[in-house]
Structure formats: structure tokens, C-alpha cells
Enzyme design. Structure first.
Site, short mmCIF file in Angstrom:
data_model
loop_
_atom_site.label_atom_id
_atom_site.label_comp_id
_atom_site.label_asym_id
_atom_site.label_seq_id
_atom_site.Cartn_x
_atom_site.Cartn_y
_atom_site.Cartn_z
CB SER A 68 21.05 42.93 -20.97
OG SER A 68 22.24 43.66 -20.94
CB CYS A 69 26.12 40.54 -20.65
SG CYS A 69 26.00 38.81 -21.05
CB ILE A 70 25.78 45.71 -19.97
CG1 ILE A 70 25.14 45.54 -21.35
CG2 ILE A 70 27.26 45.44 -20.04
CD1 ILE A 70 25.60 46.54 -22.37
#
Lengths: 102, 157
Positions: free
Chosen positions: A100-102
Site C-alpha cells: 500500500s501507498c498509505i
């Protein structure tokens, strides 16, 4: 590829993440932690167990999830695993790096 | 091979959802990679750190070709609100936090949050109008001085 961790040949990917969780144990964990300049404490183990539990339930890991985890807050998480906490903690926990990017 | 980027400095000048999230995701992403990050909120970007406004940011439906809505339609009453609602729903599905929670996460992660002095004065804002997590109010000169090491990158959004 193979890497010698705790005097054993362990299968890892090109970033050093364990490929087979069955090869993970506390000894391996402490060796990888040492390479990351992390000295394992009770709190570290608690976080590692939380991450592994999430992984085994197929629940994605994110920093938001850490905030809601009830195990640790984000500030402490950064203090325990300096320099990229989720990246390092998953490496030490023997589970894949979160996508994930977050 | 590790990255050569050591510190990311963002200037957020707009208050549309897409711009605020772009800055927040990149700033948080930097911290997650062990890179320092800071955000300087200026002009309309300040809306993202005003207690009363931060949960009411909208997506731009006019003058935004990426939305694929004819400009005339994008300007009709309710269209912007509907598009915003839909976008927020999609973001929630991806576990993206709302603006207020995202600011807390950023602050807890060690990302510094600054308000632009000139814009604060221009909009007649007081410190109590701004989020508690704010690290301070700076001039642009002060913000440049935060780029104090090799490997700093400055990005205007």
C-alpha cells in the site's frame, strides 16, 4: 535467493524479505533486527506478533491500521523501528513488505 | 541501492481534495521510507488546516478535464458535492483516512506542518483557527531554511 541468517540458509527475495514464513523463528528475527540496528524489546515483540497476526488473517497493513491497532501508536512505532517503520517491522516479522501507498 | 532523497518539502497552495491528498500521500509515503517530510500550507492550501474547513474540501468539477464532465454540467448545483461524495467513498474503500485523521497521522509520523504567514495574515486567520498539530507559522524564507541538507527536494502543489 538464499541468505545465511542465524547460521541457517533462509529463502529471501531480492529485498531480503522472507519468502517462506515457516523458516522464521525468534532467532532469525533477532538476527534480522540486528541488521536493521533494532534491539528487540517486549514492545517490539508485541508489534511483531500483531503484524504477523494481521498477515495471517490476510488483512492489509497500513499506517492507519497501526493507529487503530490498540497495540502501539504511530509515534512509538516510528521510535521502535526508525527509518521506515512498516518496511522494517515486516522485514523483521518475516512477512511480505506491504504494497500500500498509505 | 537506497534513495538519494533525504528530505521532501511540499508547498500546498490549493484546497481541492485531489491536491491535498496528493501532498499528504507523498509526505506520508516519504516518512514511511525513512525520508523526512514537511508541508507548507499557503493561500487556499490553508483550508486543509483550518479546523472549521478541513472536513469540507471538494473535488474540482469545473476546469478539470480529468473528471470527464462537461464544464457546463460541472458547474450545476450539487454536481461538485456529488462528485466529492463519490470520491470520498472510493477513498474510504482504499482505507485512505479523512483529512483530519490524515493530518494526525502525518504529525505523529514526524512530518512537520507549517502555515504560511503571508496567507494567514491575508485571510485574517488566528492560530486558534488552525489545527492543533500545526508546528508553526513561517515566512517562505523560514521554510527555505528548512532545506538544510543534501538531498532535499521542494515540490509545489
Amino acid at each position: 535467493m538464499k541468505k545465511v541468517i542465524a547460521n541457517r540458509e533462509i529463502d529471501v527475495n531480492e529485498e531480503g524479505y522472507l519468502v517462506d514464513f515457516k523458516q522464521w523463528d525468534r532467532e532469525v528475527c533477532e538476527c534480522i533486527a540486528g541488521e536493521c540496528n533494532v534491539v528487540m524489546t517486549e514492545k517490539h515483540w508485541e508489534v511483531i506478533e500483531y503484524l504477523q497476526d494481521k498477515h495471517h488473517k490476510d488483512e492489509p497493513l497500513s499506517i492507519r491500521g497501526i493507529k487503530k491497532s490498540g497495540v502501539i501508536n504511530i509515534k512509538e512505532f516510528y521510535e521502535l523501528f526508525p527509518g521506515g517503520p512498516l518496511k522494517k517491522s515486516t522485514l523483521i516479522a518475516g512477512i511480505p513488505k506491504p504494497k500500500s501507498c498509505i | 541501492m537506497g534513495t538519494k532523497v533525504k528530505k521532501m518539502l511540499f508547498i500546498l497552495s490549493k484546497a481541492t481534495i485531489e491536491n491535498a491528498y496528493a501532498a499528504f500521500v507523498m509526505a506520508n509515503g516519504a516518512r514511511m521510507e525513512g525520508i523526512e517530510s514537511e508541508i507548507f500550507f499557503t493561500f487556499f492550501g490553508l483550508e486543509a488546516i483550518q479546523k472549521k474547513k478541513l472536513e469540507h474540501l471538494h473535488v474540482a468539477t469545473v476546469g478539470n478535464p480529468g473528471m470527464h464532465i462537461p464544464t457546463m454540467l460541472g458547474g450545476l448545483p450539487g454536481v461538485e458535492a456529488l462528485a466529492t461524495k463519490m470520491m470520498k467513498k472510493e477513498m474510504e474503500k482504499l482505507d485512505m483516512p479523512p483529512i483530519g485523521e490524515f493530518l494526525e497521522i502525518l504529525s505523529d509520523s514526524g512530518c512537520k506542518l507549517w502555515a504560511c504567514k503571508l496567507a494567514v495574515d491575508m485571510f485574517h486567520l488566528k492560530e486558534e483557527d488552525l489545527i492543533d498539530e500545526l508546528d508553526g507559522i513561517l515566512t517562505i524564507g523560514d521554510f527555505y531554511s528548512r532545506a538544510d541538507q543534501e538531498g532535499c527536494q521542494l515540490l509545489f502543489i
